[in-house]
Write a protein that holds these residues in place. Structure first.
Motif, PDB file in Angstrom:
ATOM      1  N   LEU A 105       9.799   4.222  13.943  1.00 25.11           N
ATOM      2  CA  LEU A 105       8.470   3.958  13.397  1.00 25.11           C
ATOM      3  C   LEU A 105       8.404   2.479  13.018  1.00 25.11           C
ATOM      4  CD1 LEU A 105       8.142   7.116  11.107  1.00 25.11           C
ATOM      5  CD2 LEU A 105       7.479   6.862  13.509  1.00 25.11           C
ATOM      6  N   GLN A 106       8.384   1.620  14.010  1.00 22.38           N
ATOM      7  CA  GLN A 106       8.507   0.186  13.810  1.00 22.38           C
ATOM      8  C   GLN A 106       7.326  -0.438  13.078  1.00 22.38           C
ATOM      9  OE1 GLN A 106       9.321  -1.575  17.618  1.00 22.38           O
ATOM     10  NE2 GLN A 106      11.164  -0.369  17.907  1.00 22.38           N
ATOM     11  N   HIS A 107       6.210   0.249  12.999  1.00 23.45           N
ATOM     12  CA  HIS A 107       5.015  -0.286  12.340  1.00 23.45           C
ATOM     13  C   HIS A 107       4.823   0.298  10.945  1.00 23.45           C
ATOM     14  CE1 HIS A 107       3.784  -2.216  16.093  1.00 23.45           C
ATOM     15  NE2 HIS A 107       4.294  -1.147  16.660  1.00 23.45           N
ATOM     16  N   LEU A 108       5.784   1.087  10.482  1.00 23.12           N
ATOM     17  CA  LEU A 108       5.667   1.760   9.200  1.00 23.12           C
ATOM     18  C   LEU A 108       5.517   0.760   8.062  1.00 23.12           C
ATOM     19  CD1 LEU A 108       5.742   4.727   8.132  1.00 23.12           C
ATOM     20  CD2 LEU A 108       8.152   4.333   7.611  1.00 23.12           C
ATOM     21  N   GLU A 109       4.482   0.967   7.240  1.00 19.03           N
ATOM     22  CA  GLU A 109       4.209   0.105   6.097  1.00 19.03           C
ATOM     23  C   GLU A 109       4.394   0.819   4.766  1.00 19.03           C
ATOM     24  OE1 GLU A 109       0.204  -1.293   6.592  1.00 19.03           O
ATOM     25  OE2 GLU A 109       0.682  -2.419   8.415  1.00 19.03           O
ATOM     26  N   HIS A 110       4.300   2.132   4.762  1.00 18.82           N
ATOM     27  CA  HIS A 110       4.294   2.914   3.515  1.00 18.82           C
ATOM     28  C   HIS A 110       5.179   4.143   3.723  1.00 18.82           C
ATOM     29  CE1 HIS A 110       1.973   4.435  -0.114  1.00 18.82           C
ATOM     30  NE2 HIS A 110       2.597   5.512   0.301  1.00 18.82           N
ATOM     31  N   LEU A 111       6.209   4.272   2.891  1.00 17.31           N
ATOM     32  CA  LEU A 111       7.106   5.422   2.972  1.00 17.31           C
ATOM     33  C   LEU A 111       7.300   5.993   1.577  1.00 17.31           C
ATOM     34  CD1 LEU A 111       9.010   7.275   4.569  1.00 17.31           C
ATOM     35  CD2 LEU A 111      10.808   5.560   4.260  1.00 17.31           C
ATOM     36  N   ASP A 112       6.793   7.201   1.379  1.00 17.42           N
ATOM     37  CA  ASP A 112       6.926   7.896   0.097  1.00 17.42           C
ATOM     38  C   ASP A 112       7.715   9.182   0.328  1.00 17.42           C
ATOM     39  OD1 ASP A 112       6.741   9.186  -2.338  1.00 17.42           O
ATOM     40  OD2 ASP A 112       4.549   9.225  -2.388  1.00 17.42           O
TER      41      ASP A 112
END
Length: 166
Positions: A105-112
């Motif tokens: 997920l190379q474009h991931l900006e938000h991980l909760d």
């Protein structure tokens, strides 16, 4: 593209409408844009395989027969590109392992992932989390990690929110 103003709409209201329209076209809850990238869909399915418990059925919509992962619960994508931008999996009581597959997920900006019982392969915060070049938000609150914070998290140059508290 020419846009006309009606006589009842002022310039500030028009600009506000224009900004709101542009903002709503970037992200989605009820996805209406292009489908997610196949490699990102596979990465999420691999992550799901590492989950051994999902008592709240948080991942119930993550099905191999649903081709668009942007329609899955907790997943938000760009309407323009279909890339997964956000994973909202906090407070799901998930148990299992945080899979390396998320690196796709190379474009991931938000991980909760907060308030879950997920661990890295060694029981520590996974070092690979420091490889997300676009990550701005990382919430691991209430996770059962042991050991030191990996120095690789220092590579998250765009990060503005980090919660590692217990």
């Amino acid at each position: 593209m020419m846009l006309g103003l009606s006589s009842s709409m002022s310039i500030p209201n028009f600009l506000l409408l224009l900004v709101a329209t542009a903002a709503s076209s970037s992200f989605t809850g009820a996805h209406a844009g292009v489908a997610c990238a196949p490699e990102e869909r596979e990465a999420l399915l691999a992550f799901k395989q590492g989950i051994t418990g999902d008592p709240g059925d948080l991942l119930a919509t993550w099905k191999s027969d649903e081709p668009d992962c942007c329609r899955w619960g907790g997943v938000q994508c760009s309407n323009l590109t279909g890339h997964v931008l956000e994973l909202h999996l906090g407070d799901g009581a998930l148990t299992g392992e945080i899979s390396h597959s998320l690196l796709s997920l190379q474009h991931l900006e938000h991980l909760d992932l907060s308030l879950n019982n997920l661990q890295g392969p060694t029981g520590e915060i996974p070092e690979f989390l420091g490889s997300f070049k676009n990550l701005r938000y990382l919430d691991l609150f209430g996770m059962p990690f042991s050991g030191a914070v990996p120095p690789q998290l220092g590579n998250l140059s765009k990060l503005y929110h980090l919660d590692l508290s217990s």
